[in-house]
Design an enzyme around this catalytic site. Structure first.
Site, PDB file in Angstrom:
ATOM      1  N   ARG A 117      27.849 -84.310 -19.353  1.00 11.38           N
ATOM      2  CA  ARG A 117      28.330 -82.983 -18.973  1.00 11.38           C
ATOM      3  C   ARG A 117      27.545 -81.837 -19.584  1.00 11.38           C
ATOM      4  O   ARG A 117      27.194 -80.873 -18.898  1.00 11.38           O
ATOM      5  CB  ARG A 117      29.795 -82.789 -19.427  1.00 11.38           C
ATOM      6  CG  ARG A 117      30.821 -83.336 -18.519  1.00 11.38           C
ATOM      7  CD  ARG A 117      32.003 -83.794 -19.343  1.00 11.38           C
ATOM      8  NE  ARG A 117      31.560 -84.928 -20.135  1.00 11.38           N
ATOM      9  CZ  ARG A 117      31.506 -86.168 -19.665  1.00 11.38           C
ATOM     10  NH1 ARG A 117      31.944 -86.431 -18.479  1.00 11.38           N
ATOM     11  NH2 ARG A 117      31.024 -87.174 -20.393  1.00 11.38           N
ATOM     12  N   THR A 118      27.325 -81.906 -20.894  1.00  8.62           N
ATOM     13  CA  THR A 118      26.751 -80.731 -21.564  1.00  8.62           C
ATOM     14  C   THR A 118      25.344 -80.465 -21.039  1.00  8.62           C
ATOM     15  O   THR A 118      25.006 -79.340 -20.657  1.00  8.62           O
ATOM     16  CB  THR A 118      26.738 -80.944 -23.091  1.00  8.62           C
ATOM     17  OG1 THR A 118      28.044 -81.354 -23.492  1.00  8.62           O
ATOM     18  CG2 THR A 118      26.345 -79.679 -23.824  1.00  8.62           C
ATOM     19  N   LYS A 150       6.672 -90.477 -32.980  1.00 12.83           N
ATOM     20  CA  LYS A 150       5.409 -90.607 -33.736  1.00 12.83           C
ATOM     21  C   LYS A 150       5.531 -89.930 -35.101  1.00 12.83           C
ATOM     22  O   LYS A 150       4.557 -89.830 -35.836  1.00 12.83           O
ATOM     23  CB  LYS A 150       4.263 -89.953 -32.962  1.00 12.83           C
ATOM     24  CG  LYS A 150       4.031 -90.507 -31.575  1.00 12.83           C
ATOM     25  CD  LYS A 150       2.923 -89.691 -30.889  1.00 12.83           C
ATOM     26  CE  LYS A 150       3.027 -89.771 -29.390  1.00 12.83           C
ATOM     27  NZ  LYS A 150       2.276 -88.685 -28.740  1.00 12.83           N
ATOM     28  N   ARG A 161      20.989 -80.634 -28.559  1.00  9.86           N
ATOM     29  CA  ARG A 161      21.988 -81.533 -29.159  1.00  9.86           C
ATOM     30  C   ARG A 161      21.261 -82.438 -30.142  1.00  9.86           C
ATOM     31  O   ARG A 161      20.200 -82.988 -29.821  1.00  9.86           O
ATOM     32  CB  ARG A 161      22.680 -82.381 -28.089  1.00  9.86           C
ATOM     33  CG  ARG A 161      23.559 -83.472 -28.688  1.00  9.86           C
ATOM     34  CD  ARG A 161      24.434 -84.155 -27.685  1.00  9.86           C
ATOM     35  NE  ARG A 161      25.503 -83.268 -27.242  1.00  9.86           N
ATOM     36  CZ  ARG A 161      26.495 -83.646 -26.419  1.00  9.86           C
ATOM     37  NH1 ARG A 161      26.522 -84.885 -25.962  1.00  9.86           N
ATOM     38  NH2 ARG A 161      27.432 -82.798 -26.070  1.00  9.86           N
ATOM     39  N   HIS A 199      30.678 -78.010 -31.733  1.00  9.65           N
ATOM     40  CA  HIS A 199      30.269 -78.087 -30.324  1.00  9.65           C
ATOM     41  C   HIS A 199      30.711 -76.761 -29.682  1.00  9.65           C
ATOM     42  O   HIS A 199      31.654 -76.701 -28.894  1.00  9.65           O
ATOM     43  CB  HIS A 199      30.952 -79.287 -29.673  1.00  9.65           C
ATOM     44  CG  HIS A 199      30.351 -79.725 -28.368  1.00  9.65           C
ATOM     45  ND1 HIS A 199      29.457 -78.958 -27.645  1.00  9.65           N
ATOM     46  CD2 HIS A 199      30.534 -80.869 -27.647  1.00  9.65           C
ATOM     47  CE1 HIS A 199      29.123 -79.614 -26.542  1.00  9.65           C
ATOM     48  NE2 HIS A 199      29.753 -80.778 -26.522  1.00  9.65           N
TER      49      HIS A 199
END
Ligand code: CP
Length: 315
Positions: free
Chosen positions: A51-52, A80, A101, A129
């Site tokens: 969703r986000t 890396k 995120r 959030h």
């Protein structure tokens, strides 16, 4: 004017929250525009999301911006050994705003300190959030007609659930009464209970989840037990199905009561509840589009006037 980030809901005043709700209303009326034509929004997802990420990308696309980014850090140079700082600085060369995120608590704050462009926190570990919180606030406002004086039950994983942590902080302006319903293993962390005391937020803790509590609620906010945050999966197995909401528990709920859930759901709401008039979690996720259109425009410095008088609205 300094650059404008959206990292924690704790930064938002009451006026700012109500302003963001008005902006979201405006975007719900007219979600499609070209107001961000020529802008590039980067979505950097170091943790999984449906969703986000997709609602932020949809928001940017519907506003005429272009989107770059990744949904899996394994395909980036982080594998890396590139540091978060260097990744953020590189992406800042290409984009006008970053939606990120990350699994580390505080990563968004750190990114906002090193980036020359706005950072939007799309979730940092078990911490915050804030964009989910904005859509939760918008959903509460839409369904209750107010954010003031509500009885809000937070149910499930209150230890690792970052959405409930953000919601407590945002609601400090609106005189809520919270009921924290969790098994002792997933109880609300002390730092948030201290926050409640410091901000005169009323709360009661429970371990039982039953009709008596549901019948007093204006908002029943269900959460998933966050398997990915457990270091010992045996502990997860003990609590994973601790509370399951079923239709027969909703018979005497208040008429205005709505069930929210940030989603994804695992077992905590039976599918039979989806068609119950109290269920609101699918519409809640849809509200995420409007709330995130508001957030992107706000961090990019667009005013309410520019948005309401936008000549690019597509009707
Ligand atoms: N509510 C929420 O954050 O959902 P996603 O993990 O799918 O983005």
């Amino acid at each position: 004017m300094g650059k404008h980030n959206f990292v924690t809901i704790a930064d938002l005043s009451k006026e700012k929250i109500l302003y963001m709700i008005k902006l979201a209303q405006e975007f719900e009326k007219h979600p499609n525009r070209e107001i961000l034509k020529g802008k590039v929004v980067a979505t950097l997802f170091f943790e999984p999301s449906t969703r986000t990420r997709l609602s932020f990308e949809t928001a940017a696309n519907r506003l005429g911006a272009r989107v770059i980014g990744f949904s899996d850090a394994k395909v980036t140079s982080a594998t890396k050994g590139e540091t978060l700082k260097d990744t953020i600085l590189m992406v800042s060369n290409y984009a006008d705003a970053i939606v990120m995120r990350h699994y580390i608590e505080g990563a968004a704050q750190y990114a906002s300190e090193v980036a020359p462009i706005p950072i939007i926190n799309a979730g940092d570990g078990a911490h915050q959030h804030p964009s989910q919180c904005m859509l939760d606030l918008y959903s509460i406002y839409k369904t209750q007609g107010t954010l003031e004086n509500l009885n809000i039950c937070l149910v499930g994983d209150l230890k690792y659930g970052r959405t409930v942590h953000s919601l407590i902080m945002a609601m400090r302006h609106f005189n809520p009464t919270f009921h924290f319903i969790a098994p002792k293993e997933l109880a609300m962390p002390n730092e948030y209970k201290i926050y409640c005391k410091e901000h005169n937020i009323k709360y009661v803790e429970h371990t039982a989840f039953n009709e008596k509590i549901i019948n007093e609620a204006d908002i029943l906010y269900m959460t998933r037990v966050q398997k990915e945050r457990f270091s010992d999966l045996m502990e997860y197995e003990k609590v994973k199905n601790v509370y399951i909401l079923k239709n027969d528990m909703l018979n005497n709920a208040r008429d205005n009561m709505k069930i929210l859930h940030p989603l994804p759901r695992v077992n905590e709401i039976e599918y039979e509840v989806d068609t119950n008039p109290h269920a609101y979690y699918i519409q809640q996720a849809q509200n995420g589009l409007y709330a995130r259109e508001a957030i992107i425009c706000d961090v990019l410095g667009l005013s309410m006037d520019e948005i309401t008088n936008d000549p690019t609205i597509i009707k």
